[in-house]
Each structure stands twice: as structure tokens, then as C-alpha cells.
Design a protein around this motif. Structure first.
Motif, PDB file in Angstrom:
ATOM      1  N   UNK A  80       3.263   2.666  18.540  1.00 41.40           N
ATOM      2  CA  UNK A  80       4.108   3.839  18.241  1.00 41.40           C
ATOM      3  C   UNK A  80       4.378   4.021  16.763  1.00 41.40           C
ATOM      4  N   UNK A  81       4.365   2.935  15.984  1.00 43.24           N
ATOM      5  CA  UNK A  81       4.628   3.066  14.558  1.00 43.24           C
ATOM      6  C   UNK A  81       3.448   3.671  13.805  1.00 43.24           C
ATOM      7  N   UNK A  82       2.267   3.670  14.402  1.00 42.89           N
ATOM      8  CA  UNK A  82       1.092   4.225  13.729  1.00 42.89           C
ATOM      9  C   UNK A  82       1.087   5.737  13.864  1.00 42.89           C
ATOM     10  N   UNK A  83       0.673   6.393  12.800  1.00 42.32           N
ATOM     11  CA  UNK A  83       0.678   7.853  12.794  1.00 42.32           C
ATOM     12  C   UNK A  83      -0.521   8.379  13.572  1.00 42.32           C
ATOM     13  N   UNK A  84      -0.273   9.454  14.290  1.00 42.86           N
ATOM     14  CA  UNK A  84      -1.340  10.108  15.041  1.00 42.86           C
ATOM     15  C   UNK A  84      -1.290  11.597  14.711  1.00 42.86           C
ATOM     16  N   UNK A  85      -2.409  12.241  14.489  1.00 41.80           N
ATOM     17  CA  UNK A  85      -3.774  11.717  14.551  1.00 41.80           C
ATOM     18  C   UNK A  85      -4.100  10.800  13.375  1.00 41.80           C
ATOM     19  N   UNK A  86      -5.153  10.000  13.589  1.00 38.53           N
ATOM     20  CA  UNK A  86      -5.550   9.008  12.599  1.00 38.53           C
ATOM     21  C   UNK A  86      -6.384   9.688  11.519  1.00 38.53           C
ATOM     22  N   UNK A  87      -5.988   9.460  10.270  1.00 44.83           N
ATOM     23  CA  UNK A  87      -6.701  10.038   9.142  1.00 44.83           C
ATOM     24  C   UNK A  87      -7.208   8.937   8.227  1.00 44.83           C
ATOM     25  N   UNK A  88      -8.209   9.289   7.437  1.00 41.60           N
ATOM     26  CA  UNK A  88      -8.788   8.317   6.504  1.00 41.60           C
ATOM     27  C   UNK A  88      -7.711   7.781   5.551  1.00 41.60           C
ATOM     28  N   UNK A  89      -7.826   6.464   5.251  1.00 40.58           N
ATOM     29  CA  UNK A  89      -6.928   5.849   4.283  1.00 40.58           C
ATOM     30  C   UNK A  89      -5.619   5.345   4.849  1.00 40.58           C
ATOM     31  N   UNK A  90      -5.355   5.528   6.128  1.00 40.31           N
ATOM     32  CA  UNK A  90      -4.100   5.073   6.729  1.00 40.31           C
ATOM     33  C   UNK A  90      -4.298   3.736   7.429  1.00 40.31           C
ATOM     34  N   UNK A  91      -3.175   3.130   7.824  1.00 37.07           N
ATOM     35  CA  UNK A  91      -3.192   1.877   8.586  1.00 37.07           C
ATOM     36  C   UNK A  91      -2.756   2.166  10.014  1.00 37.07           C
ATOM     37  N   UNK A  92      -3.424   1.518  10.959  1.00 36.12           N
ATOM     38  CA  UNK A  92      -3.047   1.686  12.358  1.00 36.12           C
ATOM     39  C   UNK A  92      -3.008   0.321  13.028  1.00 36.12           C
ATOM     40  N   UNK A  93      -2.234   0.256  14.098  1.00 32.48           N
ATOM     41  CA  UNK A  93      -2.160  -0.951  14.920  1.00 32.48           C
ATOM     42  C   UNK A  93      -2.338  -0.552  16.373  1.00 32.48           C
ATOM     43  N   UNK A  94      -3.226  -1.240  17.067  1.00 38.36           N
ATOM     44  CA  UNK A  94      -3.442  -1.016  18.492  1.00 38.36           C
ATOM     45  C   UNK A  94      -2.889  -2.192  19.269  1.00 38.36           C
ATOM     46  N   UNK A  95      -2.365  -1.881  20.436  1.00 34.54           N
ATOM     47  CA  UNK A  95      -1.800  -2.894  21.316  1.00 34.54           C
ATOM     48  C   UNK A  95      -2.591  -2.971  22.603  1.00 34.54           C
ATOM     49  N   UNK A  96      -2.766  -4.183  23.068  1.00 35.76           N
ATOM     50  CA  UNK A  96      -3.441  -4.424  24.345  1.00 35.76           C
ATOM     51  C   UNK A  96      -2.359  -4.640  25.398  1.00 35.76           C
ATOM     52  N   UNK A  97      -1.966  -3.557  26.057  1.00 35.40           N
ATOM     53  CA  UNK A  97      -0.939  -3.642  27.080  1.00 35.40           C
ATOM     54  C   UNK A  97      -1.518  -4.344  28.313  1.00 35.40           C
ATOM     55  N   UNK A  98      -0.824  -5.373  28.754  1.00 37.13           N
ATOM     56  CA  UNK A  98      -1.377  -6.206  29.823  1.00 37.13           C
ATOM     57  C   UNK A  98      -0.391  -6.340  30.957  1.00 37.13           C
ATOM     58  N   UNK A  99      -0.932  -6.262  32.163  1.00 33.06           N
ATOM     59  CA  UNK A  99      -0.166  -6.570  33.366  1.00 33.06           C
ATOM     60  C   UNK A  99      -1.050  -7.462  34.227  1.00 33.06           C
ATOM     61  N   UNK A 100      -0.628  -8.700  34.372  1.00 35.17           N
ATOM     62  CA  UNK A 100      -1.483  -9.641  35.089  1.00 35.17           C
ATOM     63  C   UNK A 100      -0.630 -10.698  35.772  1.00 35.17           C
ATOM     64  N   UNK A 101      -1.233 -11.298  36.731  1.00 35.37           N
ATOM     65  CA  UNK A 101      -0.571 -12.389  37.441  1.00 35.37           C
ATOM     66  C   UNK A 101      -1.625 -13.462  37.725  1.00 35.37           C
ATOM     67  N   UNK A 102      -1.593 -14.602  37.028  1.00 36.72           N
ATOM     68  CA  UNK A 102      -0.613 -14.992  36.004  1.00 36.72           C
ATOM     69  C   UNK A 102      -0.869 -14.278  34.677  1.00 36.72           C
ATOM     70  N   UNK A 103       0.003 -14.499  33.694  1.00 37.09           N
ATOM     71  CA  UNK A 103      -0.126 -13.864  32.403  1.00 37.09           C
ATOM     72  C   UNK A 103      -1.396 -14.332  31.704  1.00 37.09           C
ATOM     73  N   UNK A 104      -2.000 -13.497  30.871  1.00 33.51           N
ATOM     74  CA  UNK A 104      -3.226 -13.886  30.170  1.00 33.51           C
ATOM     75  C   UNK A 104      -2.968 -15.029  29.196  1.00 33.51           C
ATOM     76  N   UNK A 105      -3.978 -15.869  29.013  1.00 26.25           N
ATOM     77  CA  UNK A 105      -3.865 -16.967  28.059  1.00 26.25           C
ATOM     78  C   UNK A 105      -4.744 -16.770  26.831  1.00 26.25           C
ATOM     79  N   UNK A 106      -5.567 -15.718  26.794  1.00 27.96           N
ATOM     80  CA  UNK A 106      -6.368 -15.434  25.599  1.00 27.96           C
ATOM     81  C   UNK A 106      -6.741 -13.946  25.600  1.00 27.96           C
ATOM     82  N   UNK A 107      -6.967 -13.427  24.377  1.00 28.04           N
ATOM     83  CA  UNK A 107      -7.347 -12.023  24.182  1.00 28.04           C
ATOM     84  C   UNK A 107      -8.559 -11.962  23.258  1.00 28.04           C
TER      85      UNK A 107
END
Length: 792
Positions: A367-394
Motif C-alpha cells: 500500500x505504501x508504493x505509488x500506483x501506477x508504477x512509473x520509471x525511477x520510483x521504488x516499489x515493494x511487493x508482498x506475498x500474501x499467504x494463507x496456508x496450513x501450516x504456515x510457510x517456512x520459505x519463500x
């Protein structure tokens, strides 16, 4: 007996005297002043004409009653009550027909007395007059107008568009819950007919919707909301001018489309296993015609699943073989029933499905990353996970490639987050992450990162030279790359006076391409510049189009002459040169140069420096020509050049000494048996064996020789543009005339090409051939040999 006859005579005499008296008392002028009561009669049925015999004075009695018709002075019927009470009076009919069917009824109240006429017909119509004489009260007269009923025409039914519904044809279709309109019309009828709509013995509508003066009687049936029960039913329009005359009716079957009134997913809502097919059943009923069932998952139609359907007149069932994945957990499964003939007639049943799965993951932009994405900016992507059991590696991937940690490049994958710093255009692509737990490893759906950037010239269109002719309009195409698409193009042109905007020119903008049709206002226009803008910004560097004087095209090069793939002619192919900034076409000229002159070769001019006059000219948009009708035994010279609006290439490419020769006569080789017969009869078996080995050796040598010849011919064909082609002699006793080349020879099969033939015959020249532009169908036009014909 004599007294009876005498008595009847006396009665008749008395009646005649009374008639005479009546005739004297009732004049025509008197009858005209009497009001007439209208009585309708139905042909073939009885009619009753009222006559009030109530005396004006109390206690007075009736003495005589007379009935007259129209203006006849003779009564048609009389009743004599002078000798007693009226119920004992004598009745006398004076007419054989009407009188014999008439009888005066006195039962009941005196005011209800009436003359009954049986089985009336059209001749009974008219004005009847009843005269009543009393002992003391004044005589009373009543006039009755007996008019026969005339039934109207048969009812006609019309729909809302005014189209008549034919007999035994249904009305409609009508939609359940929507308005229904039908109009029933009859013509004529006396008295004015009644017109009613009936359904199951109940009147639906009895209101007449036409004026009383109209010859046509109309009843318009309007049902605001068509009920379901009218499907397969009939409604009836009844018309009658008199209840006694019965009614004329018309039944109309109704076609009513019904929307589904029930739809349900009947399979229990149990836990669904991922990647395992699950059968889910849905049923619907109440629709006419039968509803179509559609399955939707998360609002989208399921198109790749196996669906089994069963259908009856009003019932439809559907079994869905559903394969769910982890991402389907919590989604809404919808079974929708649609009546294909009922716009908006649908019903649906919904349920939320639950899926057991290994890790379920989804890539999202932080959410902190600006959208739409333009050249020269910084973005962060998140890997939203729902699992049972919880993941141990990404793990993180871009376009299916694992992303390593690279702090220098600003690529920072850390567990469920991926940070990209100072991104560029090549950072765009599909990103995915994977998560692993004890149940397995799951990869997310690709997450598209689209890096937006201002327009820039498409590669190859940064600087373009455009050939121009004086006072001619230029057509220039500006191609740019931009994300998102271009919203505006602008054009400028450079002159010695400076940069000016293009105004009044025709511009066609198609996505990221702008086509300018520009007529230079002066001769000092040096260049055009194209600028594009989108939501990111304006193009930094324009696309430039330098306007230079148009030139004649370059001569074609690398021209080859070879057999066609069908072996029935020659093919001339070249590589196109520069077009001089204008559209170019190609011309091939064929000249007869028999007898042969110099050895084959590729030159640009003949030995004398002047091309011989051509006999034929072939035109094409590409430098590929096929010649099918060159005569064997003759030698030709072929010239190829290019043309544009500026002129033609100079010098042309000349291919001299092109000829087609006859095949060598075929000599039959004697068989072994024939050779044996020619030898002396004393040859032994040993000499036969030697002969066999000799034949085998000769055959092997012949095969090797043929292969060598084929290889040498292929090499020479690639190196020598001058080709001598042998052609089998025609069976005709007369060779074709040299002027008999036709369109059939040059215009058949020019779009066909044999890649295999080229590969086998010209393997070492394949690269050159593939760079040639394929030629169109050619049209051969005979030309005169004058110098003027050389100019095209």
C-alpha cells in the motif's frame, strides 16, 4: 250446424263493421303522431309486441283489440271481448301467414299484455299498431317497431403492433409479469353489438373502445401483469347483437414465456479438495421454454469444466465437474438459470465454496508504493499467504526466473516482501512468489507490473528520410512506444524561418501511431517532428522526418534466372534496391535476340550499349517474375528495372542469352534378351554371367555419372545468372508463333512457391533467395516494338 255457420258469419260481419269503424277513426296522419316502441326480434325465434290494455277509468272493460301492420287498413289480428271478460274473448287472425303465427296474451297484469309472433322472419319486420277500445274509456293506440337483429361479422384479433392473428394461430409470445395487449374487432351488427373478452367462463373485459357511430366495434384487452397461469390457455372474444341471438366467438391460444421460478444447487456444501474433481448438481424449474443453466465462479463463467445437462419441458438439471484450486477458497459459486426467450428472465442460487489446500498465495503491491508504477520510483511487493501450516520459505520470480538478492542493482527479496529501487522500463513483467510448507510448494499467479513511461520513438523510427515531390502531399507515419497509450500527437515542421506547428493538415491517430498527410507550404521545409503525450508526460525527443527531394529508385540487384517449381517455365528473381523515398514497382521487359550473341553473363547493357526494343513488358509490385511461354529454340534478353513517381532506375539489369531448348531425343536401350538374340547361338552360360556383371557395372557407373551431373548443374545454377533450359518438344506438328504468348503463360499460379525445390536445387544460395520479396501474379501485355513503347 247451420246456427254455427250462421254465428261465425255474424262474427265476421261484426268484425268487418268494426274494422270499417276503425278505418274511419284512424287516419294516416293520426298514426304518424303515435310514438313507436322498438322491439328487436331474432330470426327464427318468437317476438312479443307489448300492448297496454289498462283502461283509463277504474272498473272499465276492454271491448275490442285490433293489431295492424304498417299502413294496411285491415287488421291482421283482433280480439272481441264485448260479450264477456277479456280472458273469454274470441281471437280472430285475419292473415294466413303472420296472423296464424300470432296470438295475443292477456294473462297477468293488463299492462303486460302482448302479441306473441312465432318464428319471425325478415318479412315480419315493420311497424305494428295495437288499438284498444273500452266500454267507457277513450280508445288507446300503441305503435311497435319490430326490427330483426343482425349479428356482426366474425371477430378478428390483432396484437399490439396491429398484426392480425390468424385463425388457429397463437397470440404472443407474452412475457410473464409484463403487459399483454390484444384487440378484438367486429364489423356491423344491429343493434350495436356487445364485445367481451372471456377466460374460463369469466369476463375479462367488456368495455367498448370505439365510438357508437363507428361501423367497427373494438374491445382492447390490456393485462398489466401477465400471470403464469395463462400459459397454454385460451381466451375468447364474444360478440352478439342480442342475447337471444346467441354470440359469435373466437378463441385465441396464448403463448406465454415464463421465467424460472426455482433454481437450487442441490449438492451438499461440503469441503472441496484442491485439484480433485467435484460433481455439483443444480436444478431449475418453472421456465418456458426450458431455462439454460450457467455456472459462474467468482462472477466469471466456468468454460473449461465438464458439464452434463438434462432437460424436460419445464425442468433443467446440470452437473458440473469442478476442479478447484487454492485461490478458489471463499469464492462464490453461482448456478444461474436463464430463459433464452425471456430478456431478464433469470434466477440464480449462490453458495460460498471452501477449499482445502497447501499454501495459497497472492502477490500484491504494498500500500505504501505509488500506483501506477512509473520509471525511477521504488516499489515493494508482498506475498500474501494463507496456508496450513504456515510457510517456512519463500522465493521470488520475474517472468519465471528466480530473483537473486542484489543490493547494488536495488533488488531486495526478503521472505514475503520484494523491494525494487529506482525501477526502469525493463523492470516491467510478471512477478510471482512461491511458498513452501509441509503440504507442498505453491506458486502464485503472475502479478503484472507495468512500468509507465512517457512516449518515445519506436526503434527504427527515430530518424526517417522522406522523399518528396514538388507540390505533392506527403504521408508520414510516426510510431512511438508508450505506456499507457498516447493521448495526443502534435506535429511541427522546420524551415529556414524556424520551427512551426503543423496546422490544417489531415491527421489519423491510431493508438500509438499517427499518420500525417502534409503538403509543404513552401520549398524550404526541411524536416517534420512528431511529439506524443500520455498521462505520464510529453515525449522528450521527437521523432524526426527529414524531407529530401525524391530520387529515382536503385536498380534491382542479384538477379537470377531459374526453372519454376513446376518445371514449365522460367523464374526471374531479384533483390529490390532503395526506393528513393517513394513507392516503387518493378518492370521486366522481354526481347527476342535470336541468334545468340555473347556467352551468358549478367550485364547492364547490350554489346552496343542500347537495349533492344522489347516485345513484352511484365509489371509487378515485387521483383519476382515467372515466364511460362518462352519458345524453345529462341534466345531472349531480359531487362529488369524499378520505377517510382520520380522515374525509373538506370541502368536496368540485363540478363542476356536466356533460352529454352528442346530435350534430346530419347534412345531406347536394348534389353538383355534382345542383346542375347544378337549373339551367336553357341554362347555358353559363362559368357551370360560375364554379361550380367558388365551390365551391373555399367548401371553403377551411369548412376554415379548422373549424380555428378546433377551436383555440377546445381552449383552452376547458383553461380550463373544465364540459364539454358531444356524443354520437352510439343506434340503439335507446328511450333507456336513467336507472337502467341498469352496471359495463360504468364498469369497462372504466381502465388505458389516451392521452398523444398529451392532447398534441393539451390542449397548454397538459400540465404539469398529467402531475402527476396515474393512476387505477385503477373499480367503479360503484348506491346509494339516502337521506341515509344519502351517508356512506361
Amino acid at each position: 250446424m247451420h246456427w254455427g255457420i250462421f254465428g261465425r258469419g255474424v262474427c265476421l260481419l261484426v268484425t268487418l263493421l268494426c274494422v270499417c269503424k276503425v278505418d274511419c277513426l284512424d287516419t294516416k296522419e293520426f298514426q304518424k303522431t303515435l310514438p313507436a316502441k322498438l322491439v328487436w326480434g331474432v330470426p327464427g325465434k318468437n317476438a312479443e309486441l307489448p300492448c297496454d290494455i289498462t283502461p283509463a277509468l277504474p272498473g272499465d272493460n276492454v271491448t275490442m283489440i285490433f293489431w295492424f301492420k304498417d299502413n294496411l287498413g285491415m287488421p291482421l289480428y283482433s280480439l272481441d271481448a264485448r260479450d264477456g271478460p277479456i280472458d273469454k274473448a274470441s281471437h280472430l287472425a285475419m292473415s294466413d301467414d303472420l296472423g296464424s303465427r300470432s296470438y295475443f296474451i292477456t294473462e297477468g297484469e293488463p299492462s303486460q299484455a302482448r302479441l306473441s309472433i312465432q318464428n319471425i322472419n325478415v318479412h315480419d319486420q315493420g311497424v305494428f299498431r295495437c288499438r284498444v277500445d273500452f266500454v267507457n274509456s277513450p280508445t288507446r293506440n300503441f305503435q311497435v317497431n319490430l326490427t330483426l337483429v343482425a349479428q356482426p361479422s366474425a371477430p378478428r384479433i390483432f396484437d399490439a403492433e396491429g398484426r392480425e392473428i390468424r385463425v388457429n394461430h397463437p397470440a404472443g409470445p407474452f412475457l410473464e409479469g409484463h403487459a399483454m395487449f390484444l384487440s378484438c374487432q367486429v364489423d356491423g351488427g344491429r343493434p350495436r353489438p356487445t364485445l367481451n373478452w372471456w377466460y374460463n367462463g369469466t369476463i375479462l373485459d367488456s368495455v367498448i373502445d370505439s365510438s357508437r357511430a363507428s361501423h367497427t366495434t373494438v374491445n382492447q384487452l390490456v393485462i398489466a401483469h401477465t400471470p403464469r397461469h395463462l400459459r397454454k390457455s385460451r381466451i375468447e372474444c364474444r360478440a352478439t347483437s342480442s342475447e337471444g341471438a346467441g354470440y359469435i366467438s373466437r378463441e385465441v391460444p396464448l403463448t406465454v414465456f415464463l421465467k424460472p421460478n426455482k433454481v437450487k444447487i442441490v449438492t451438499p456444501n461440503t469441503l472441496l479438495s484442491a485439484s480433485k474433481s467435484q460433481n455439483i448438481r443444480c436444478e431449475t424449474s418453472g421456465s418456458h421454454p426450458p431455462a439454460k443453466l450457467t455456472w459462474l465462479l467468482d462472477g466469471r463463467a466456468i468454460r473449461d469444466a465438464v458439464v452434463t445437462e438434462e432437460e424436460t419441458e419445464t425442468f433443467t438439471g446440470s452437473i458440473l465437474s469442478l476442479n478447484v484450486v487454492a485461490e478458489d477458497d471463499g469464492k462464490e459459486l453461482v448456478c444461474r438459470a436463464d430463459n433464452p426467450r425471456f430478456p431478464g428472465g433469470n434466477a440464480e442460487d449462490r453458495r460460498q465454496i471452501h477449499v482445502a489446500y497447501p499454501p495459497k498465495i497472492l502477490v500484491q503491491l504494498d500500500p505504501a508504493s505509488k500506483s501506477p508504477v512509473k520509471e525511477g520510483t521504488d516499489i515493494t511487493m508482498q506475498c500474501k499467504t494463507s496456508a496450513n501450516p504456515l510457510p517456512d520459505s519463500y522465493s521470488w520470480y520475474q517472468n519465471s526466473h528466480l530473483i537473486p538478492y542484489n543490493a547494488t542493482a536495488g533488488i531486495l527479496p526478503e521472505d514475503s516482501k520484494l523491494t525494487l529501487k529506482n525501477i526502469e522500463q525493463n523492470s516491467a513483467g510478471q512477478y510471482a512468489c512461491s511458498a513452501m510448507n509441509s503440504e507442498g510448494e505453491t506458486y502464485s499467479a503472475p502479478f503484472e507490473i507495468q512500468v509507465q513511461y512517457a512516449p518515445r520513438c519506436k526503434r527504427g523510427y527515430e530518424m526517417v528520410r522522406v522523399g518528396a515531390l514538388p507540390f505533392e502531399t506527403l504521408s508520414v507515419q510516426c510510431h512511438v512506444d508508450a505506456v499507457p497509450d498516447v493521448t495526443r500527437f502534435s506535429w511541427t515542421y522546420n524551415t529556414t524561418r524556424g520551427v512551426l506547428p503543423v496546422q490544417g493538415a489531415k491527421t489519423e491517430n491510431l493508438g500509438n501511431v499517427s499518420i500525417l498527410h502534409f503538403t509543404p507550404p513552401s520549398r524550404d521545409v526541411e524536416a517534420l517532428a512528431c511529439w506524443a503525450s500520455n498521462s505520464v508526460g510529453r515525449q522528450r525527443d521527437p521523432c524526426l522526418f527529414f524531407i529530401v527531394p525524391a530520387e529515382t529508385p536503385e536498380s534491382p540487384r542479384s538477379c537470377l534466372v531459374r526453372n519454376t517449381s513446376h518445371g514449365d517455365g522460367l523464374e526471374v528473381s531479384c533483390i529490390a534496391g532503395k526506393d528513393g523515398g517513394l513507392h516503387q514497382s518493378f518492370v521486366l521487359e522481354v526481347s527476342d535476340v535470336t541468334p545468340p550473341s555473347k556467352p551468358p553473363g549478367v550485364t547492364t547493357l547490350s554489346d552496343q550499349g542500347v537495349l533492344p526494343p522489347p516485345k513484352y513488358r511484365v509489371l509487378g509490385e515485387r521483383p519476382l517474375f515467372r515466364l511460362h511461354s518462352l519458345q524453345p529454340g529462341k534466345e531472349y534478353q531480359v531487362a529488369v528495372y524499378a520505377e517510382n513517381a520520380k522515374g525509373k532506375s538506370d541502368p536496368p539489369v540485363v540478363l542476356p542469352h536466356v533460352r529454352v531448348e528442346y530435350d534430346a531425343p530419347y534412345e531406347e536401350i536394348p534389353t538383355e534378351e534382345e542383346s542375347t538374340h544378337k549373339q551367336p547361338s553357341s554362347d555358353s552360360s559363362t559368357s551370360n554371367k560375364n554379361l550380367t556383371w558388365i551390365i551391373i557395372g555399367a548401371s553403377v557407373a551411369a548412376v554415379l555419372l548422373i549424380m555428378s551431373i546433377v551436383i555440377v548443374a546445381a552449383v552452376l545454377a547458383c553461380k550463373r545468372p544465364t540459364t539454358v533450359v531444356k524443354r520437352r518438344c510439343r506434340r503439335s506438328s507446328k511450333p507456336p508463333d513467336e507472337f502467341e504468348l498469352s496471359e495463360d503463360g504468364f498469369g497462372e499460379g504466381f502465388h505458389r512457391r516451392s521452398t523444398q525445390y529451392r532447398a534441393s536445387m539451390y542449397g548454397e544460395c538459400e540465404d539469398r533467395i529467402t531475402r527476396m520479396i515474393e512476387g505477385p501474379d503477373l499480367i503479360l501485355s503484348p506491346m509494339s516494338t516502337s521506341e515509344h513503347s519502351l517508356e512506361f
